[in-house]
Write a protein that holds these residues in place. Sequence first.
Motif, PDB file in Angstrom:
ATOM      1  N   ARG A 153       0.847  -1.192   0.000  1.00 25.91           N
ATOM      2  CA  ARG A 153       0.000   0.000   0.000  1.00 25.91           C
ATOM      3  C   ARG A 153       0.881   1.241   0.000  1.00 25.91           C
ATOM      4  O   ARG A 153       1.967   1.247   0.571  1.00 25.91           O
ATOM      5  CB  ARG A 153      -0.918   0.017   1.234  1.00 25.91           C
ATOM      6  N   THR A 191      -6.773   2.619   0.515  1.00 24.49           N
ATOM      7  CA  THR A 191      -7.502   3.063   1.706  1.00 24.49           C
ATOM      8  C   THR A 191      -8.944   3.321   1.279  1.00 24.49           C
ATOM      9  O   THR A 191      -9.240   4.301   0.591  1.00 24.49           O
ATOM     10  CB  THR A 191      -6.876   4.347   2.287  1.00 24.49           C
ATOM     11  N   ASP A 337     -12.219   6.821  10.201  1.00 19.79           N
ATOM     12  CA  ASP A 337     -10.801   7.141  10.368  1.00 19.79           C
ATOM     13  C   ASP A 337     -10.632   8.284  11.370  1.00 19.79           C
ATOM     14  O   ASP A 337     -11.615   8.773  11.934  1.00 19.79           O
ATOM     15  CB  ASP A 337     -10.159   7.502   9.028  1.00 19.79           C
TER      16      ASP A 337
END
Length: 364
Positions: A153, A191, A337
């Motif tokens: 990632r 994400t 988040d």
Amino acid sequence: MTGAGARRVDHADAEGADETAFLPSRRLPVWLILAGNAVMIASFWLIGAGGMMAKLILLLFWLLVLLGFLSGVRFSPAILVGGLVLGALITLILLGDGIGSEKIRLIGNLVMVPVGLACGFVIGRDCLRILMPAMGLYLILSSSFYLTHEGARLNHAFLFLGFFALCSVCNRPWGRWMTMIAVIPVLISQTRIAVLAMLINGFGMLRLSRISAWLVMVIVGGMIAWASWQYLPRLLMIHDSGRLAFWQMFFDIWQGGSETQRWLGFGAGSVEGILSQSASFASFGALHNDHFRILFELGFVGAVLWLAGWGVLVWMVRGTWLSVCILASVFVTMVTDNSLNYGHYLMACAMAAGIAAREGRPRG
């Protein structure tokens, strides 16, 4: 929360121009642009050191620039209401439980969006000449892939998301190309909430009254879905990464608290204090839900003020579809988040929303 309802008193006002009419950007002096880039570079490079210094430099710089351009600005009733809401939130934080440094940190995080929105609206596109070069340089030099059990990632997902928001309000010929390029790092960060927020922001760029806009939306959406299916499997995974268990734990704590704690919260920093006692803290790190965090730390009263503040922000930019979508994208990221801690991301998105609102682009 203050910002996008301010208008400069000029000849257009005297003639009763519409509030959504285009307002020319303020021209910043070259020395301020150069100095601003230097300050922003320092602020970005301090992110890796942790602490509050990076965000403090960011916030103080834009506050000082904003103060220099407030002369002749007329404040609308919406701004006054927003200011009262923000003032009430700050008072609640200061008078509540919690460590002093955590209170200052939370207040600083809360004012990022109002300050960024105000800068974008009052100053205009010249803000981009200060923030975008420093942000782009930092992302180019500091971005890297890291391995997880779900594959590689790209880091800085939310900074790339903020950069995408800034690109979305560029009116230069290269602005659209930059916007399309900015899509790539957000996607390969894998994400999910950042990709969703990017799509919401991108949706605001479309003129929904045009058939071509719907055609572009279907084609681009299909390409992203296909690429995700082939090369970015994490984006299509459905799991909570352990969030639900922690949310349930904190809800039980909040529900079992005293009457005062339920109404006024457990105090700034209480979430991290409780999480640090958990064996999973090192891997989980934070609550990953800013809306729930506000409820827990500031209580029911704080949650009502928090939602009211967002309502005022959206109301002030309601005539500009792109601004509404940018703010909505930030609000959505806060569901899963810790976006409230990402000061540079919040400043970039808020500034983009303010610039879009300044232009007064109509809905759809």
